[in-house]
Design an enzyme around this catalytic site. Structure first.
Site, short mmCIF file in Angstrom:
data_model
loop_
_atom_site.label_atom_id
_atom_site.label_comp_id
_atom_site.label_asym_id
_atom_site.label_seq_id
_atom_site.Cartn_x
_atom_site.Cartn_y
_atom_site.Cartn_z
N CYS A 1 7.28 14.66 -24.98
CA CYS A 1 7.98 15.03 -23.76
C CYS A 1 7.67 14.00 -22.66
CB CYS A 1 7.66 16.46 -23.35
SG CYS A 1 8.88 17.11 -22.15
N HIS B 1 8.99 19.59 -28.19
CA HIS B 1 7.60 20.05 -28.11
C HIS B 1 7.15 20.72 -29.41
CE1 HIS B 1 6.39 19.50 -23.90
NE2 HIS B 1 7.63 19.81 -23.55
N GLU C 1 4.14 21.16 -30.24
CA GLU C 1 2.89 21.88 -29.94
C GLU C 1 3.15 23.24 -29.29
OE1 GLU C 1 3.60 19.83 -25.96
OE2 GLU C 1 4.34 19.77 -28.02
#
Length: 239
Positions: free
Chosen positions: A96, A185, A187
């Site tokens: 990001c 993303h 994560e």
């Protein structure tokens, strides 16, 4: 391998007590695929000094609410660190904001997109398959997203790995410079994405937009697969 995670942002204050910090999310993402990996977290967003490159084996740059065009004290040193790490052939991963920071440091144009905010589950088309991209079935993958800034040009020497209509430079491999970066993303769990969106419900985002984004994440995304890709990339650059 030791992974040095440069923490460039924090979860919003309203939900910070309920969720891990971003470096912990990345350790949970990658370590199942790389059990011998150790991690250190350096909170440059809170003023921590950058590490000496001779003590760094690999780097990951996290997401952030900051834009690469903003005047933060740590921004120019971050770009310098990324370039010097590239010169030393230290493997780097960006996600990001980290994606945008590595791209910008390598000469790409990064701006606030006129397409507005990307939220929810985004699907990316594979344009090129590097050696680290293993285990993919089909020609697309998906991740949860939360961004309005975008990479808008390809850095010299980089290859476009994945794209979508909304995000034309979604995943990059920097070629001779050992770095890869992702706009989405991997994560973030679906639960964290929805918590993040709900912080801005009724202000930046309408209730309908938040509900749509959260509903889209009921369909599984490829977080685990991208964690595997990151581990494969790091393994291939062990020095």
């Amino acid at each position: 391998m030791k992974l040095t995670i440069l923490e460039t942002g924090l979860p919003p204050q309203a939900i910070r007590a309920d969720w891990p910090r971003y470096p912990a999310m990345f350790e949970d993402l990658i370590s199942p695929h790389m059990p011998d990996m150790t991690c250190e977290s350096i909170a440059i967003v809170e003023g921590a000094p950058f590490p000496a490159l001779e003590n760094v084996e690999a780097v990951l740059v996290t997401g952030s609410a900051a834009g690469v065009y903003e005047d933060h004290e740590w921004m120019a040193p971050l770009f310098d660190f990324i370039r010097r790490a590239g010169d030393e052939r230290i493997p780097q991963i960006g996600v990001c904001f980290g994606h945008q920071a590595i791209a910008a440091a390598m000469g790409a144009r990064v701006e606030k997109s006129d397409k507005g905010w990307g939220l929810g589950r985004h699907i990316y088309d594979i344009c090129y398959k590097p050696d680290w991209m293993t285990g993919l079935k089909g020609e697309t993958f998906s991740l949860g997203v939360s961004h309005q800034d975008q990479v808008l040009s390809l850095p010299e020497g980089a290859r476009l790995v994945a794209a979508s209509d909304f995000t034309p430079y979604a995943v990059l491999d920097y070629g001779e410079v050992p770095a890869i970066s992702f706009q989405g993303h991997p994560e973030f769990s679906g639960g964290f994405c929805c918590a993040l969106y709900n912080v801005r419900r009724g202000t930046a985002f309408s209730a309908e937009r938040v509900d749509e984004a959260c509903d889209s994440l009921e369909v599984p995304v490829h977080n685990e697969l991208v964690g595997q890709w990151m581990a494969e990339f790091l393994r291939s650059h062990v020095r």
